[in-house]
Design a protein around this motif. Sequence first.
Motif, short mmCIF file in Angstrom:
data_model
loop_
_atom_site.label_atom_id
_atom_site.label_comp_id
_atom_site.label_asym_id
_atom_site.label_seq_id
_atom_site.Cartn_x
_atom_site.Cartn_y
_atom_site.Cartn_z
N SER A 79 11.08 -73.19 -84.10
CA SER A 79 10.87 -74.12 -85.21
C SER A 79 10.38 -75.43 -84.61
O SER A 79 10.56 -75.68 -83.41
N SER A 80 9.77 -76.26 -85.43
CA SER A 80 9.44 -77.61 -84.99
C SER A 80 10.56 -78.59 -85.30
O SER A 80 10.46 -79.77 -84.99
N SER A 81 11.64 -78.10 -85.92
CA SER A 81 12.76 -78.94 -86.35
C SER A 81 14.00 -78.64 -85.53
O SER A 81 14.56 -77.54 -85.61
N PRO A 82 14.49 -79.61 -84.73
CA PRO A 82 15.75 -79.40 -83.99
C PRO A 82 16.92 -79.06 -84.91
O PRO A 82 17.79 -78.26 -84.54
N ALA A 83 16.93 -79.66 -86.09
CA ALA A 83 18.02 -79.39 -87.02
C ALA A 83 18.01 -77.94 -87.47
O ALA A 83 19.07 -77.30 -87.59
N LYS A 84 16.83 -77.38 -87.72
CA LYS A 84 16.75 -75.98 -88.14
C LYS A 84 17.15 -75.04 -87.00
O LYS A 84 17.79 -74.01 -87.22
N LEU A 85 16.77 -75.39 -85.79
CA LEU A 85 17.17 -74.59 -84.64
C LEU A 85 18.69 -74.57 -84.50
O LEU A 85 19.29 -73.53 -84.23
N ALA A 86 19.31 -75.72 -84.69
CA ALA A 86 20.77 -75.80 -84.58
C ALA A 86 21.45 -74.98 -85.68
O ALA A 86 22.43 -74.27 -85.42
N ARG A 87 20.91 -75.05 -86.90
CA ARG A 87 21.49 -74.28 -88.01
C ARG A 87 21.38 -72.79 -87.73
O ARG A 87 22.31 -72.02 -88.00
N ALA A 88 20.23 -72.37 -87.21
CA ALA A 88 20.04 -70.94 -86.92
C ALA A 88 21.05 -70.45 -85.90
O ALA A 88 21.59 -69.34 -86.02
N GLN A 89 21.33 -71.27 -84.89
CA GLN A 89 22.30 -70.86 -83.88
C GLN A 89 23.72 -70.82 -84.45
O GLN A 89 24.53 -69.99 -84.05
N GLN A 90 24.01 -71.70 -85.40
CA GLN A 90 25.30 -71.64 -86.07
C GLN A 90 25.47 -70.33 -86.84
O GLN A 90 26.58 -69.84 -87.02
N LEU A 91 24.34 -69.77 -87.28
CA LEU A 91 24.36 -68.53 -88.06
C LEU A 91 24.29 -67.28 -87.18
O LEU A 91 24.26 -66.17 -87.69
N GLY A 92 24.21 -67.46 -85.86
CA GLY A 92 24.27 -66.31 -84.98
C GLY A 92 23.09 -66.09 -84.07
O GLY A 92 23.11 -65.16 -83.25
N ALA A 93 22.03 -66.90 -84.19
CA ALA A 93 20.92 -66.78 -83.24
C ALA A 93 21.41 -67.13 -81.84
O ALA A 93 22.21 -68.05 -81.66
N ARG A 94 20.90 -66.40 -80.83
CA ARG A 94 21.32 -66.64 -79.44
C ARG A 94 20.78 -67.97 -78.92
O ARG A 94 21.37 -68.58 -78.02
N GLY A 95 19.64 -68.40 -79.43
CA GLY A 95 19.03 -69.65 -78.98
C GLY A 95 17.73 -69.88 -79.72
O GLY A 95 17.34 -69.10 -80.60
N GLY A 96 17.04 -70.96 -79.35
CA GLY A 96 15.78 -71.27 -80.01
C GLY A 96 15.08 -72.42 -79.32
O GLY A 96 15.69 -73.18 -78.56
N VAL A 97 13.78 -72.54 -79.58
CA VAL A 97 12.98 -73.60 -78.97
C VAL A 97 12.06 -74.24 -79.99
O VAL A 97 11.69 -73.63 -81.00
N ASN A 98 11.71 -75.49 -79.69
CA ASN A 98 10.73 -76.23 -80.50
C ASN A 98 9.34 -75.88 -79.99
O ASN A 98 8.97 -76.21 -78.87
N TYR A 99 8.56 -75.20 -80.81
CA TYR A 99 7.25 -74.71 -80.37
C TYR A 99 6.22 -75.83 -80.18
O TYR A 99 5.12 -75.58 -79.70
N LYS A 100 6.59 -77.06 -80.51
CA LYS A 100 5.68 -78.18 -80.28
C LYS A 100 5.87 -78.80 -78.89
O LYS A 100 5.07 -79.63 -78.48
N GLU A 101 6.92 -78.38 -78.21
CA GLU A 101 7.14 -78.89 -76.86
C GLU A 101 6.24 -78.16 -75.87
O GLU A 101 5.95 -76.97 -76.03
N GLU A 102 5.81 -78.86 -74.83
CA GLU A 102 4.79 -78.35 -73.92
C GLU A 102 5.22 -77.06 -73.21
O GLU A 102 4.43 -76.13 -73.07
N LYS A 103 6.46 -76.99 -72.77
CA LYS A 103 6.90 -75.84 -71.98
C LYS A 103 7.83 -74.92 -72.77
O LYS A 103 8.73 -74.30 -72.23
N TRP A 104 7.53 -74.79 -74.08
CA TRP A 104 8.45 -74.01 -74.91
C TRP A 104 8.49 -72.54 -74.52
O TRP A 104 9.54 -71.89 -74.62
N VAL A 105 7.39 -72.00 -74.04
CA VAL A 105 7.37 -70.58 -73.66
C VAL A 105 8.30 -70.33 -72.47
O VAL A 105 9.13 -69.41 -72.49
N ASP A 106 8.18 -71.17 -71.45
CA ASP A 106 9.06 -71.02 -70.29
C ASP A 106 10.52 -71.20 -70.66
O ASP A 106 11.40 -70.45 -70.21
N ASP A 107 10.77 -72.21 -71.49
CA ASP A 107 12.15 -72.47 -71.91
C ASP A 107 12.72 -71.28 -72.69
O ASP A 107 13.88 -70.89 -72.49
N LEU A 108 11.89 -70.71 -73.55
CA LEU A 108 12.34 -69.58 -74.36
C LEU A 108 12.66 -68.37 -73.49
O LEU A 108 13.72 -67.74 -73.63
#
Length: 334
Positions: A189-218
């Motif tokens: 997501s491009s929203s840190p808040a949405k990423l945090a909500r998703a993890q509260q619901l059971g997602a293992r993790g997430g990244v902001n796709y607007k960040e330069e190194k999001w692929v490596d981080d993911l």
Amino acid sequence: MKALRLDGIHQPLVLQQVPTPTPGPNQVLIQLKAAALNHRDVWIQRGQYAGLRFPCILGSDGAGVISELGEGVDEALLHQAVLINPGQHWGENPRAQSKTFTILGLPEQGTFAEYIAVPVSQVCPLPAHLSFEQAAVLPLGGATAYRAIFTRAKLQAGERVLITGIGGGVALLGMQMAIASGAEVWVTSSSPAKLARAQQLGARGGVNYKEEKWVDDLLNQAGGAFDVIVDSAAGAGFNTLLDVAAPGGRLVFYGATQGNIPEVVARKIFWKQLSVLGSTMGTEQDFADMVRLVEEKQLVPIIDEVFPLAEGENAMRRMDNGEQFGKLVLRIDV
């Protein structure tokens, strides 16, 4: 009855008095209790949809109570709480819809109204653990997510899944279904808040796709590439998804909000033995299997906000702004 009517492109939804439909043979009249919005409704309002016809009543998702029976319908169904399958006339080929396939809300009257008449074959009992508002979230998004993940990508328990653009109805329902089925899910997501909500619901993790190194981080977060990738954006980011797909992975697209894919690096597909799959809506069996999964796993869809029917235009603008996390629902009081 009262209904939200759209009289033309770029016109607001207006609450008006319109004739109450009469159920025909093998149809039921449903007193709607709740309806949910989809991006499809906004695209129709913008004029960005095929087969436009005005005036029209939008809305593909709905739940309510059967209030009248057409000829040939079992009397035991009267007053039953039901969920509506918005897809009609899929056809005999389960692999793809027929040319006569339609979705409620255009060309047929939609669910942004107090009543709707639909074939009895298109309704099923309301899941007992859900409210009308929660159940109304399921039909279009639930069928789309289920078909993409299970019918098309054939997700297996223990597989690693990436769902892009978390926060929308299909993405969230897909995430919930995949997690409940034993998959390990990551999101973008491009929203840190949405990423945090998703993890509260059971997602293992997430990244902001607007960040330069999001692929490596993911890939670092997940500990490897993904067996299944579920995406609704397409566009220029397609080749990046190929980079994060595991050998033998499956990429499923159910939309193209970022437009067409400008250039495909074909060697990434054939060398990694990838499957690129298209998916939209679902068959009657997909819909039934989706409802069964929701009931078995006791899944509760995520609602962003509930509006009264009269404020449907405000709900449309919130959806248009893309701020929601979960579905936008209209409560219908008769």
